[in-house]
Design a protein around this motif. Structure first.
Motif, PDB file in Angstrom:
ATOM      1  N   ASP A 125      -6.773  -2.938   7.804  1.00  0.00           N
ATOM      2  CA  ASP A 125      -7.714  -3.980   8.218  1.00  0.00           C
ATOM      3  C   ASP A 125      -8.480  -3.548   9.465  1.00  0.00           C
ATOM      4  O   ASP A 125      -8.238  -2.486  10.048  1.00  0.00           O
ATOM      5  N   ALA A 126      -9.420  -4.393   9.890  1.00  0.00           N
ATOM      6  CA  ALA A 126     -10.334  -4.021  10.971  1.00  0.00           C
ATOM      7  C   ALA A 126      -9.636  -3.898  12.324  1.00  0.00           C
ATOM      8  O   ALA A 126     -10.205  -3.339  13.261  1.00  0.00           O
ATOM      9  N   GLN A 127      -8.391  -4.402  12.434  1.00  0.00           N
ATOM     10  CA  GLN A 127      -7.629  -4.264  13.675  1.00  0.00           C
ATOM     11  C   GLN A 127      -6.640  -3.091  13.621  1.00  0.00           C
ATOM     12  O   GLN A 127      -5.911  -2.855  14.574  1.00  0.00           O
ATOM     13  N   GLY A 128      -6.599  -2.380  12.495  1.00  0.00           N
ATOM     14  CA  GLY A 128      -5.765  -1.200  12.411  1.00  0.00           C
ATOM     15  C   GLY A 128      -4.404  -1.408  11.772  1.00  0.00           C
ATOM     16  O   GLY A 128      -3.543  -0.516  11.854  1.00  0.00           O
ATOM     17  N   ARG A 129      -4.172  -2.540  11.128  1.00  0.00           N
ATOM     18  CA  ARG A 129      -2.901  -2.759  10.434  1.00  0.00           C
ATOM     19  C   ARG A 129      -2.942  -2.075   9.066  1.00  0.00           C
ATOM     20  O   ARG A 129      -3.869  -2.292   8.290  1.00  0.00           O
ATOM     21  N   ILE A 130      -1.926  -1.289   8.773  1.00  0.00           N
ATOM     22  CA  ILE A 130      -1.823  -0.680   7.442  1.00  0.00           C
ATOM     23  C   ILE A 130      -1.232  -1.710   6.488  1.00  0.00           C
ATOM     24  O   ILE A 130      -0.151  -2.248   6.711  1.00  0.00           O
ATOM     25  N   ARG A 131      -1.955  -1.967   5.398  1.00  0.00           N
ATOM     26  CA  ARG A 131      -1.566  -3.010   4.448  1.00  0.00           C
ATOM     27  C   ARG A 131      -1.280  -2.421   3.070  1.00  0.00           C
ATOM     28  O   ARG A 131      -1.915  -1.461   2.650  1.00  0.00           O
ATOM     29  N   GLU A 132      -0.335  -3.008   2.370  1.00  0.00           N
ATOM     30  CA  GLU A 132      -0.081  -2.765   0.943  1.00  0.00           C
ATOM     31  C   GLU A 132      -0.091  -1.288   0.567  1.00  0.00           C
ATOM     32  O   GLU A 132      -0.960  -0.812  -0.156  1.00  0.00           O
ATOM     33  N   ILE A 133       0.906  -0.572   1.025  1.00  0.00           N
ATOM     34  CA  ILE A 133       1.035   0.850   0.681  1.00  0.00           C
ATOM     35  C   ILE A 133       1.545   0.981  -0.742  1.00  0.00           C
ATOM     36  O   ILE A 133       2.464   0.268  -1.155  1.00  0.00           O
ATOM     37  N   GLU A 134       0.947   1.905  -1.511  1.00  0.00           N
ATOM     38  CA  GLU A 134       1.448   2.174  -2.863  1.00  0.00           C
ATOM     39  C   GLU A 134       2.733   2.973  -2.762  1.00  0.00           C
ATOM     40  O   GLU A 134       2.797   3.999  -2.106  1.00  0.00           O
ATOM     41  N   ARG A 135       3.768   2.498  -3.436  1.00  0.00           N
ATOM     42  CA  ARG A 135       5.058   3.190  -3.436  1.00  0.00           C
ATOM     43  C   ARG A 135       5.598   3.272  -4.863  1.00  0.00           C
ATOM     44  O   ARG A 135       5.502   2.315  -5.618  1.00  0.00           O
ATOM     45  N   ALA A 136       6.170   4.432  -5.161  1.00  0.00           N
ATOM     46  CA  ALA A 136       6.904   4.603  -6.410  1.00  0.00           C
ATOM     47  C   ALA A 136       8.383   4.609  -6.026  1.00  0.00           C
ATOM     48  O   ALA A 136       8.917   5.623  -5.587  1.00  0.00           O
ATOM     49  N   GLY A 137       9.019   3.459  -6.112  1.00  0.00           N
ATOM     50  CA  GLY A 137      10.366   3.332  -5.578  1.00  0.00           C
ATOM     51  C   GLY A 137      10.313   3.338  -4.070  1.00  0.00           C
ATOM     52  O   GLY A 137       9.609   2.548  -3.450  1.00  0.00           O
ATOM     53  N   ASN A 138      11.026   4.261  -3.464  1.00  0.00           N
ATOM     54  CA  ASN A 138      11.020   4.392  -2.011  1.00  0.00           C
ATOM     55  C   ASN A 138      10.078   5.483  -1.530  1.00  0.00           C
ATOM     56  O   ASN A 138      10.073   5.825  -0.354  1.00  0.00           O
ATOM     57  N   SER A 139       9.299   6.057  -2.434  1.00  0.00           N
ATOM     58  CA  SER A 139       8.433   7.178  -2.090  1.00  0.00           C
ATOM     59  C   SER A 139       6.971   6.757  -2.065  1.00  0.00           C
ATOM     60  O   SER A 139       6.520   5.969  -2.903  1.00  0.00           O
ATOM     61  N   ILE A 140       6.234   7.312  -1.098  1.00  0.00           N
ATOM     62  CA  ILE A 140       4.791   7.072  -1.053  1.00  0.00           C
ATOM     63  C   ILE A 140       4.039   8.112  -1.869  1.00  0.00           C
ATOM     64  O   ILE A 140       2.814   8.032  -1.986  1.00  0.00           O
ATOM     65  N   TYR A 141       4.746   9.091  -2.428  1.00  0.00           N
ATOM     66  CA  TYR A 141       4.085  10.234  -3.057  1.00  0.00           C
ATOM     67  C   TYR A 141       3.959  10.117  -4.572  1.00  0.00           C
ATOM     68  O   TYR A 141       3.256  10.915  -5.192  1.00  0.00           O
ATOM     69  N   GLY A 142       4.624   9.170  -5.185  1.00  0.00           N
ATOM     70  CA  GLY A 142       4.646   9.099  -6.639  1.00  0.00           C
ATOM     71  C   GLY A 142       3.436   8.409  -7.231  1.00  0.00           C
ATOM     72  O   GLY A 142       2.601   7.830  -6.528  1.00  0.00           O
ATOM     73  N   PRO A 143       3.301   8.446  -8.573  1.00  0.00           N
ATOM     74  CA  PRO A 143       2.156   7.812  -9.244  1.00  0.00           C
ATOM     75  C   PRO A 143       2.297   6.293  -9.291  1.00  0.00           C
ATOM     76  O   PRO A 143       3.404   5.755  -9.335  1.00  0.00           O
ATOM     77  N   GLY A 144       1.159   5.624  -9.279  1.00  0.00           N
ATOM     78  CA  GLY A 144       1.145   4.173  -9.375  1.00  0.00           C
ATOM     79  C   GLY A 144      -0.196   3.609  -8.963  1.00  0.00           C
ATOM     80  O   GLY A 144      -1.203   4.331  -8.883  1.00  0.00           O
ATOM     81  N   PHE A 145      -0.240   2.317  -8.705  1.00  0.00           N
ATOM     82  CA  PHE A 145      -1.488   1.678  -8.262  1.00  0.00           C
ATOM     83  C   PHE A 145      -1.149   0.414  -7.492  1.00  0.00           C
ATOM     84  O   PHE A 145      -0.049  -0.143  -7.604  1.00  0.00           O
ATOM     85  N   ILE A 146      -2.108  -0.044  -6.682  1.00  0.00           N
ATOM     86  CA  ILE A 146      -2.027  -1.333  -6.008  1.00  0.00           C
ATOM     87  C   ILE A 146      -3.353  -2.051  -6.212  1.00  0.00           C
ATOM     88  O   ILE A 146      -4.382  -1.423  -6.484  1.00  0.00           O
ATOM     89  N   THR A 147      -3.326  -3.369  -6.088  1.00  0.00           N
ATOM     90  CA  THR A 147      -4.549  -4.166  -6.300  1.00  0.00           C
ATOM     91  C   THR A 147      -4.717  -5.172  -5.156  1.00  0.00           C
ATOM     92  O   THR A 147      -4.537  -6.376  -5.340  1.00  0.00           O
TER      93      THR A 147
END
Length: 548
Positions: free
Chosen positions: A478-500
């Motif tokens: 967001d405009a204040q620098g908060r990281i929102r809704e990270i895509e995760r495959a299980g506990n990993s940020i590196y796997g395939p998937g999607f967020i909406t």
């Protein structure tokens, strides 16, 4: 005995410089100890106490070299080997670290160059005498010197982000990305203001610690630290008012972000093109079932823009209409008859027709172009690319007409450049998009480091930043620098998937720009001017004998 003591003292200084470099690295992923970054600059500077000229530079270089080696080691994960040996990645890691260390070497040299000259010196000038000479300078002059040290660090970061096409990776301020009240000052000064504050505080408090160790009864001991402490309090108060109480947006857009997590070796393998594109399409089908208004694919998701892939895109959007933004290679004819190749981003309307294109302007050295190739042709053998790309000429706004929304795309590591992102944000730009391929570097800290640095582009310009990556960190900020809704495959940020996620849009009409968006790098250039004003007179100062 004197030579032995001298050698031990020199080794001790270099050891402290290396420790300072490790403290700087500890502020970045994977460690992310934000407080360590506040100790590194002061320690690096004080380990060169009493040194000028070449010795001061060498101490700063060693500290910087250790810092960049330990924070950029993910370069070794590039899947480009010679006889199974990552020779080119190792050479790139060492060469890039050495190049970046030149800036810390220059910083230490500059800071002691402008320090008030000592009255005596020479080979017998002991460390205790050096400390006493430092403390003999009036506290007000030491306080002013700490400000100049912070300005010099800031000026050198500005230079590193521009020289040789620029490498603005891991500016010191990025270590504080989780401290929302602190980083709001970037809306005025850019990330450079956060770096300035860290160095100013570190040098000033480092001087106070030196006084406490040598002369604990010194009057007005905290005088030189009072101003940075008060400034830090003001910055935190400003940041709290800016980052709290965010109003609920009246308009939003639902965006689907696809993260296919395709290994770089498959991206380079033409035989895998069809299979990996089918993987992107399959994830997109699932994401479109949630009825997003905008679909995003990361860099390198589309193997080529041939007729078959264009038809596949049209077929995908036919059943569930949505806008699509993706990245791919493109070419345009030149008057010479040859083609100019670009790394481009495309805006496709819900009918499957391309409406706008943006050509990437900031190319990755040795990844998308080879410098000095005409004079040093052997450099071509150190990189997996052939002829490379042509840089684009201008930023482009993507207008989603039926949604009354505008966005602009940053490709690959363009989200690392403060001045680049600023060019992409106009008064009616709703949000920024970054399409990147981090598959080059496996599953390491590079992804988090880039996201932490990119976060400042949102704060600087007062707009959200949507990041769509090949294998992490797909999210929105967001405009204040908060990281929102990270895509995760299980506990990993590196796997395939999607967020909406739902991305907020501006109120209809032009938006009030931030000071940074309006005036750019005014703070960084002011630091450059300030350092220049102080450096020129000191260059005329008679040389002094260096000490060990």
């Amino acid at each position: 005995m004197k030579n032995s003591a001298t050698s031990s003292a020199a080794l001790g200084r270099y050891g402290l410089a290396a420790l300072a470099g490790l403290l700087l690295s500890a502020g970045f992923a994977p460690w992310e100890v934000a407080g360590a970054a506040w100790a590194g600059p002061g320690l690096m500077l004080l380990c060169a106490l009493g040194q000028r000229g070449g010795r001061a530079f060498r101490l700063g270089f060693v500290g910087g070299f250790v810092h960049f080696l330990s924070s950029l080691y993910w370069l070794l994960a590039m899947p480009f080997t010679w006889l199974g040996i990552p020779l080119a990645p190792a050479l790139a890691w060492i060469a890039l670290s050495a190049y970046c260390a030149l800036y810390t070497g220059l910083w230490v040299w500059f800071c002691w160059k402008i320090f008030p000259p000592r009255e005596s010196g020479g080979p017998e000038f002991s460390l205790v005498a050096q400390v006493d000479q430092f403390l003999s300078v009036a506290w007000l002059r030491r306080a002013g010197w700490a400000i100049l040290c912070a300005a010099a660090w800031t000026a050198l970061e500005l230079a590193r982000g521009r020289v040789l096409s620029g490498f603005p990776w891991n500016f010191l301020g990025a270590t504080q990305y989780t401290l929302l009240p602190l980083i709001q000052i970037a809306s005025i000064t850019g990330v450079y203001g956060v770096s300035f504050m860290i160095v100013w505080f570190s040098v000033a408090v480092g001087g106070v610690m030196l006084i406490l160790a040598r002369r604990p009864s010194t009057p007005s001991i905290w005088g030189q630290a009072a101003l940075p402490l008060l400034t830090l309090c003001w910055i935190l108060a400003y940041g709290m008012t800016k980052s709290w109480g965010i109003p609920v947006p009246s308009r939003e857009i639902k965006v689907a972000l696809i993260q296919p997590s395709i290994p770089q070796t498959l991206i380079w393998d033409a035989k895998e093109n069809a299979a990996r594109f089918q993987q992107v399409l399959a994830l997109s089908e699932k994401a479109l079932a949630t009825k997003p208004q905008l679909l995003l694919w990361p860099e390198s998701a589309v193997p080529d823009l041939g007729l078959e892939n264009e038809q596949a895109i049209q077929h995908l959007l036919a059943s569930r209409p949505a806008w699509l933004i993706f990245s791919g290679d493109s070419a345009e004819p030149l008057p010479s008859g040859k083609n100019a190749d670009f790394n481009s981003a495309f805006l496709v309307n819900p009918a499957g027709m391309a409406e706008a294109v943006y050509h990437k302007r900031r190319l990755v050295i040795f990844g998308e172009y080879v410098p000095l190739l005409r004079w040093l042709p052997f450099l071509k053998w150190l990189t997996p690319i052939s002829d490379g790309f042509t840089p684009g000429e201008r930023a482009v706004q993507f207008n989603l007409t039926n949604l009354s929304a505008k966005t602009s795309v940053l490709i690959c590591f363009e989200d690392m450049f403060p001045q680049e992102a600023r060019d992409h944000v106009e008064e009616d730009t709703d949000f920024l998009i970054n399409l990147t391929n981090d598959g080059w570097f496996g599953q390491g800290p590079e992804q988090k480091q880039q996201a932490a640095c990119a976060l400042f582009r949102a704060v600087e310009n007062g707009v959200p930043l949507v990041r769509c990556c090949n294998n992490g960190l797909t999210c929105w900020i967001d405009a204040q620098g908060r990281i929102r809704e990270i895509e995760r495959a299980g506990n990993s940020i590196y796997g395939p998937g999607f967020i909406t996620p739902q991305i907020p849009l501006r109120e209809l009409g032009p938006r009030s720009p931030t000071i940074y968006n309006r005036y750019g790098d005014w703070f960084g250039w002011s630091c450059c001017a300030l350092c220049g004003l102080y450096l020129i007179p000191t260059l005329r100062r008679p040389g002094v004998a260096e000490t060990t």
